[in-house]
Scaffold this active site. Structure first.
Site, short mmCIF file in Angstrom:
data_model
loop_
_atom_site.label_atom_id
_atom_site.label_comp_id
_atom_site.label_asym_id
_atom_site.label_seq_id
_atom_site.Cartn_x
_atom_site.Cartn_y
_atom_site.Cartn_z
N CYS A 49 -21.53 -10.11 17.38
CA CYS A 49 -22.96 -9.98 17.66
C CYS A 49 -23.62 -11.25 17.15
CB CYS A 49 -23.49 -8.76 16.90
SG CYS A 49 -25.26 -8.83 16.56
N TYR B 30 23.32 8.62 -2.81
CA TYR B 30 22.73 9.70 -3.59
C TYR B 30 23.65 10.89 -3.86
CZ TYR B 30 21.58 11.17 1.21
OH TYR B 30 21.63 11.49 2.53
N ASP C 210 13.68 7.38 4.00
CA ASP C 210 13.50 7.65 5.42
C ASP C 210 14.36 6.69 6.25
OD1 ASP C 210 12.52 9.07 7.47
OD2 ASP C 210 10.47 8.31 7.36
N CYS D 31 -28.32 -3.96 17.70
CA CYS D 31 -29.55 -4.75 17.79
C CYS D 31 -29.77 -5.35 19.17
CB CYS D 31 -29.57 -5.84 16.72
SG CYS D 31 -28.44 -7.20 17.09
N CYS E 113 -24.98 -6.22 21.60
CA CYS E 113 -24.68 -5.52 20.36
C CYS E 113 -25.22 -4.09 20.46
CB CYS E 113 -25.32 -6.24 19.18
SG CYS E 113 -25.23 -5.30 17.64
N CYS F 244 -29.79 -8.19 12.73
CA CYS F 244 -29.01 -7.01 13.13
C CYS F 244 -28.89 -6.05 11.95
CB CYS F 244 -27.62 -7.42 13.61
SG CYS F 244 -26.59 -6.00 14.05
N GLU G 122 14.51 12.20 -6.97
CA GLU G 122 14.76 10.96 -6.23
C GLU G 122 13.78 10.82 -5.08
OE1 GLU G 122 18.68 11.71 -4.77
OE2 GLU G 122 19.52 11.87 -6.77
N LYS H 144 7.88 17.20 0.67
CA LYS H 144 7.49 16.20 1.66
C LYS H 144 6.03 15.80 1.53
CE LYS H 144 9.75 15.85 5.33
NZ LYS H 144 10.77 16.42 6.18
N LYS I 102 12.80 10.53 -1.30
CA LYS I 102 13.49 10.95 -0.07
C LYS I 102 13.39 9.80 0.92
CE LYS I 102 14.23 14.74 3.10
NZ LYS I 102 14.27 14.00 4.35
N SER J 253 21.92 19.73 4.66
CA SER J 253 20.53 19.31 4.82
C SER J 253 19.73 19.91 3.66
CB SER J 253 19.99 19.75 6.16
OG SER J 253 20.06 21.15 6.23
#
Ligand code: IVH
Length: 703
Positions: A455, A249, A141, A440, A437, A461, A137, A343, A139, A86
């Site tokens: 509205c 990789y 996911d 207004c 609304c 408004c 490179e 990260k 990373k 890891s």
């Protein structure tokens, strides 16, 4: 005894294997197909037919084995020949600098006993290492997978597991087109372990979820879960139906016929090249840099283009490039000392939804906005997140009092992605659309066929008025430098402006009275207002904020009519003939110019000196691409498809959605599919993005 016919079939199978492996590699690994899909399918069917008749000719590396095999009852365990490691993490610049400092100290302080050093090494020791080269490179996911090849044939695929042993997912791995079943090139070790990440491209993830939503099925939370879920299938035919891909990789164990270890090349970057030569897919966004500085620049570079990448990443990885130095540095527990993952800040966090308010947009649309217990997401503190609309609230079953997951991707507005059902208290409150609304107090209505409620106050408004001014000043509209959203709010709340034309009567003395406004900023704003008075007609039309009239439509209107007056006095029938304009847009345009108030504002703008630059007068028939019909397919990397379409249309071309024998040419971007096949089968010319840009450039006098 083998008969002549048997031999013929054997030769045929060999030829088909070779051809199919070759074209598979061109398509999925190099992204550079040579033959149309239909041709590939024909070869595959030919092979399948022979294999059905002669099962003894079916080999595990057959290209026909990518469709998946009958379900298995459970995954068996396999032991990796070399453990899968890891990475330790860095979350900021300081931690990356500390990483490099540690490396240099360690490399420069290893003092083997003198008699163990030969002369060259003695010299090296005196030449202290001051700068390191890194292979850097993205990373990825997805999920880590180890592939095992014997004599160049894929024999096993495994998950990482605990790093020592993982699950045997060979059948699933075989279905991934970018994983070679058989290697090519030279010096392939007899035993070869290859590591990489299996992932689901973002586009495939979106398509998969859309399909699930359409069928009312559960969706995947993100591409990583979708990839992991697809690889965990006991029925590899399901895996085959998911569009997965792999980037490699690293290598694991490499051994020769006698079990002797094969030394890797000198550098990690060379090892990647070697993998590519053997037929593996490697990430095109990897590179080699010098020093922690180079690593940090790479982090910024990839961060900036993260949203455009076709795959999801959660950071970047820095690896000391010299394998010799890697060996000297060694490992701590399960992670190498010579590599680190930098990260990106987490993009999803959990927090409490305290309240929901409704924001009124430029066109009166009410958007539910979640007020949150402040939470740090993706590098900033988030207190508000959009809930999109009532349909989304219902779909996600969000209530006030829920614990929610907030997601912030890139520069987009943070959103409430989903709730955490197990954390729902008893006293949650349903979210309801107000009938008035909130700004207004005009009635709120939901029109048939629209997801949003609006509205009905229109320009009485204040919320809609403010949004209209912000839009007018925004980058794609009049691009008024220094007039951001906050300042518009301030000017409006101080009664200095009521509408867009009031901007141009602002005086230095008015501005200077505002809080936090200095002399210089006030002067600059007056100057940029002055400088914005000559927009192109297209920008001016866009800036007016007519409903459904975006940049592209504004350009089409400008080109078609040539003047503001002509647009003002047109009718719906004429408008429908304009590229990109349908009945709804036509109706919005006509209604806009029927409003007295809008006309008064436009008059005031013109009186203030706004003077749109009209497009060069052109007769459609004089346009260089008049009479040509094009189709655009696949992903363009340098311009959006709608932009390409608008540009071609501005040159007189028609841009159609489907290929026919009347198509002049097909522009095919990345991942072109059935349209490409169709064009090829009809003999329609196929051009790439480069040719498209050239065509536009060659014919454009001014953009
Ligand atoms: S190298 C020697 N390179 O990150 C270190 N890993 O914690 C072995 N990952 O589960 C890993 N992209 O699946 C490496 N370019 C990359 C990677 C990468 C993603 C994943 C890998 C592993 C985790 C490491």
């Amino acid at each position: 005894m083998t008969t002549k016919t048997d031999q013929k079939f054997q030769l045929n199978v060999q030829r088909l294997h070779d051809e199919l492996h070759y074209h598979n590699h061109r398509y999925y690994v190099l992204d550079d197909p040579e033959i149309p899909d239909s041709e590939y399918d024909k070869l595959l069917r030919e092979l399948q037919a022979i294999e059905a008749q002669h099962p003894e000719l079916l080999r595990p590396d057959s290209p026909s084995q990518r469709v998946g095999a009958p379900p298995i009852s459970e995954f068996t365990q396999v032991t990796h020949l070399l453990p899968m490691l890891s990475l330790s993490n860095a979350f900021n610049e300081g931690e990356v600098l500390a990483f490099e400092k540690r490396l240099l100290e360690r490399l420069n302080s290893t003092t083997p006993k003198d008699d163990e050093l030969d002369e060259a090494e003695q010299g090296l020791l005196q030449n202290k290492i001051t700068e390191l080269e890194y292979a850097v490179e993205p990373k990825l996911d997805g999920l880590a997978v180890s592939l095992l090849y014997e004599d160049g044939i894929l024999v096993q695929g495994a998950t990482r597991g605990d790093g020592e042993t993982g699950e045997n997912i060979t059948e699933n791995v075989r279905t991934i087109n970018s994983i070679p079943l058989k290697l090519t090139g030279e010096n392939i070790p007899q035993t070869l372990e290859v590591r990489g990440e299996v992932y689901m491209p973002k586009a495939s993830f979106e398509a998969l979820n859309k399909k699930a939503r359409d069928k009312g099925e559960k969706t995947f939370v993100n591409p990583r879960n979708a990839a992991a879920g697809s690889m965990r299938q006991l029925d590899s035919r399901i895996t085959a139906s998911r569009n997965l891909a792999m980037y490699c990789y690293a290598t694991g164990r490499m051994a020769g016929a006698l079990g002797e270890e094969i030394p890797p090349p000198e550098k990690h970057s060379d090892a990647l090249q070697q993998l590519a030569d053997w037929g593996f897919r490697i990430c095109p966004d990897s590179k080699v840099v010098k020093g922690a500085k180079g690593c940090l620049a790479y982090f910024a570079e990839i961060g900036a283009k993260r949203d455009e990448l076709s795959y999801d990443i959660d950071g970047v990885v820095f690896k000391v490039n010299s394998l010799d130095l890697q060996q000297q540095l060694g490992f701590v527990s399960r992670a190498p000392r010579w590599a680190i993952a930098h990260k990106f800040p987490a993009q999803e966090e959990m927090t409490l939804l305290k309240e929901v308010e409704f924001q009124v947009g430029r066109t009166g649309a009410l958007t539910p906005v979640a007020r949150l217990e402040p939470v740090f997401v993706g590098g900033v503190t988030v207190t508000n997140a959009t809930l999109h609309n009532m349909d989304e609230i219902a779909r996600k079953d969000v209530r006030v009092g829920d614990t929610v997951i907030v997601r912030r991707a890139g520069d987009v507005i943070p959103e409430v992605a989903r709730i955490v059902p197990s954390k729902r208290p008893d006293n949650t409150i349903q979210i309801v659309m107000p009938s008035e609304c909130p700004v207004c107090e005009s009635a709120v209505v939901q029109l048939e066929g629209e997801a949003v409620s609006r509205c009905t106050g229109g320009l009485i408004c204040p919320a809609q008025q403010k949004q209209a001014i912000k839009h007018f000043a925004s980058r794609k509209a009049l691009d008024i430098d220094g007039l951001g959203d906050k300042l518009v709010e301030q000017l409006f709340d101080e009664n200095l402006i009521k509408n867009i034309s009031d901007l141009f009567s602002l005086k230095f003395d008015d501005l200077i009275k505002l809080e936090r406004m200095g002399d210089k900023s006030a002067e600059n704003l007056i100057a940029s207002l002055e400088a914005s008075k000559k927009p192109t007609l297209a920008r001016f039309i866009y800036a007016l904020g007519i409903r459904e009239v975006g940049e592209t439509t504004a350009k089409s209107l400008s080109n078609h009519y040539g003047s503001l007056d002509a647009i003002k006095h047109t009718d719906e029938e004429s408008l429908k003939e304009v590229n990109d304009v349908g009945p709804i847009v036509a109706n919005h345009v006509v209604s806009f110019f029927q409003e007295t108030y809008n006309n008064e504002v436009i008059e005031a703008l013109l009186a203030a000196g706004i003077d749109p630059i009209l497009p060069a007068k052109v007769d459609i028939q004089d346009l260089p691409l008049d009479g040509n019909t094009y189709v655009i397919t696949g992903t363009l990397s340098l311009m959006g498809r709608s932009e390409a379409k608008a540009q071609l249309e501005a040159l007189g071309a028609k841009v159609s959605g489907s290929v026919s024998k009347n198509t002049t040419a097909l522009f095919a971007g990345e991942k072109a599919g059935s349209k490409l096949t169709k064009a090829e089968s009809l003999g329609v010319e196929v051009l790439n993005e480069e040719a498209l840009i050239k065509l536009i450039k060659n014919h454009s006098t001014d953009a």
